[in-house]
Design an enzyme around this catalytic site. Structure first.
Site, PDB file in Angstrom:
ATOM      1  N   GLY A  93      -0.278 -12.375 -10.303  1.00  0.00           N
ATOM      2  CA  GLY A  93       0.430 -11.631  -9.590  1.00  0.00           C
ATOM      3  C   GLY A  93       0.431 -11.795  -8.215  1.00  0.00           C
ATOM      4  N   ALA A  94       0.952 -13.028  -7.936  1.00  0.00           N
ATOM      5  CA  ALA A  94       0.557 -13.753  -6.276  1.00  0.00           C
ATOM      6  C   ALA A  94       2.066 -13.781  -5.880  1.00  0.00           C
ATOM      7  CB  ALA A  94       0.079 -14.901  -6.350  1.00  0.00           C
ATOM      8  N   ASN A 142      -5.381 -10.695 -10.557  1.00  0.00           N
ATOM      9  CA  ASN A 142      -4.982  -9.401  -9.676  1.00  0.00           C
ATOM     10  C   ASN A 142      -3.901  -8.576 -10.564  1.00  0.00           C
ATOM     11  OD1 ASN A 142      -4.185  -8.280  -6.939  1.00  0.00           O
ATOM     12  ND2 ASN A 142      -2.059  -9.275  -7.578  1.00  0.00           N
ATOM     13  N   SER A 173     -10.543  -1.018  -9.168  1.00  0.00           N
ATOM     14  CA  SER A 173     -10.029  -0.028  -8.131  1.00  0.00           C
ATOM     15  C   SER A 173     -11.203   0.777  -7.989  1.00  0.00           C
ATOM     16  CB  SER A 173      -8.669   0.658  -8.741  1.00  0.00           C
ATOM     17  OG  SER A 173      -8.431   1.639  -7.749  1.00  0.00           O
ATOM     18  N   TYR A 194      -3.934   4.916 -15.559  1.00  0.00           N
ATOM     19  CA  TYR A 194      -4.432   4.011 -14.426  1.00  0.00           C
ATOM     20  C   TYR A 194      -6.068   4.068 -14.272  1.00  0.00           C
ATOM     21  CZ  TYR A 194      -4.980   1.673 -10.213  1.00  0.00           C
ATOM     22  OH  TYR A 194      -5.488   0.955  -8.885  1.00  0.00           O
ATOM     23  N   ALA A 233      -8.172   5.156 -16.363  1.00  0.00           N
ATOM     24  CA  ALA A 233      -8.682   4.668 -17.856  1.00  0.00           C
ATOM     25  C   ALA A 233      -8.732   2.916 -18.003  1.00  0.00           C
ATOM     26  CB  ALA A 233      -7.984   5.325 -18.846  1.00  0.00           C
ATOM     27  N   ILE A 277      -4.686   0.534  -0.170  1.00  0.00           N
ATOM     28  CA  ILE A 277      -4.318  -0.798   0.512  1.00  0.00           C
ATOM     29  C   ILE A 277      -2.619  -0.622   0.895  1.00  0.00           C
ATOM     30  CG2 ILE A 277      -3.883  -3.263   0.599  1.00  0.00           C
ATOM     31  CD1 ILE A 277      -5.549  -3.585  -1.677  1.00  0.00           C
TER      32      ILE A 277
END
Length: 258
Positions: free
Chosen positions: A16-17, A94, A148, A161, A163, A193
């Site tokens: 996921g960059a 990520n 998270s 999310y 979960a 963020i």
């Protein structure tokens, strides 16, 4: 700004960059001396820009596309990355879906549940399994899964999310046991963020961002580049006795007892 050179001569894979936090982790790894495998699913243009930023720093970048909800694509991605670089020293998983468009638990759909769990749990588990086993075979390395702080308070907005991010803790601890002592596996858990996606959210623009800042002891919500170094810490030699861990970076918002 001078960065520590914690990854000189090493290779880091970041999923996921192409955008957001993943892009900044990839660039920070390069700033610290790493060559970087830049994964993306659909953000080709973003991934190319990430690669350009890495190459501007004098490091090598390698683009690889895959849908991490599909095991065959993860295996193909691993084959491509290991074939290109020969070895990988650290992996940062990520990729994650936060159900960003959902503003209330009342709006939850079965499709959203299935997608968030497929990407966040299944995808992270399969990436940890595939990449981690290759690190194990080559004799060492580290995996950092991006979690998270939603696991502390839950999410009335998007229960799926919360979960999913709890699931990442369970799979991380499991593989930390499975890969020990050769490969370390940890979770890095940022709070909110200020990515472009977050700043564009309806609830953020209607006052939630300001409310969160006022309730954060450090008084601000960080940009992704401010947290990238902390995430990468878990892949460094300084963290060589940390595995199965959960590192929080949220400005003190979710302070909990030891």
């Amino acid at each position: 700004m001078t960065h520590p050179q914690r990854f000189t001569g090493k290779t880091v894979l970041v999923t996921g960059a192409g955008t957001g936090f993943g892009a900044e982790i990839a660039v920070r790894a390069a700033q610290e001396g790493a060559d970087v495998a830049v994964h993306y699913r659909s953000s080709r243009a973003g991934a190319e820009r990430t690669a350009e930023r890495i190459e501007e720093l004098g490091r090598k970048a390698f683009l690889v596309q895959a849908d991490i909800a599909e095991r065959a694509e993860i295996v193909r991605m691993a084959d491509e990355v290991w074939s290109h670089f020969g070895t990988v020293d650290a992996v940062v998983n990520n990729v994650g879906d936060v159900a960003r468009e959902q503003m209330s638990w009342r709006d939850i759909t079965e499709e959203s549940i299935d997608h968030v769990l497929a990407v966040d749990i299944k995808g992270t588990l399969l990436c940890t399994h595939e990449f981690g086993s290759r690190l194990l075979d080559q004799g060492g390395g580290a995996v950092v899964n991006i979690g998270s702080t939603v696991v502390v308070r839950g999410s009335a907005r998007a229960p799926q999310y919360a979960a999913a991010k709890y699931g990442i803790i369970g799979l991380t601890k499991s593989y930390a046991h499975a890969f020990a002592p050769t490969v370390r596996v940890n979770v890095f858990a940022p709070g909110f963020i200020e990515t472009e996606a977050t700043l564009g959210r309806q609830d953020w623009q209607s006052g939630r961002g300001e409310q969160l800042r006022s309730n954060t002891p450090l008084g601000r919500i960080p940009r992704p580049e401010e947290l990238a170094g902390a995430a990468l810490f878990l892949a460094t030699e300084d963290a060589n006795h940390v595995t199965g861990g959960f590192l929080v970076a949220d400005g003190g918002y979710n302070m909990v007892g030891a």
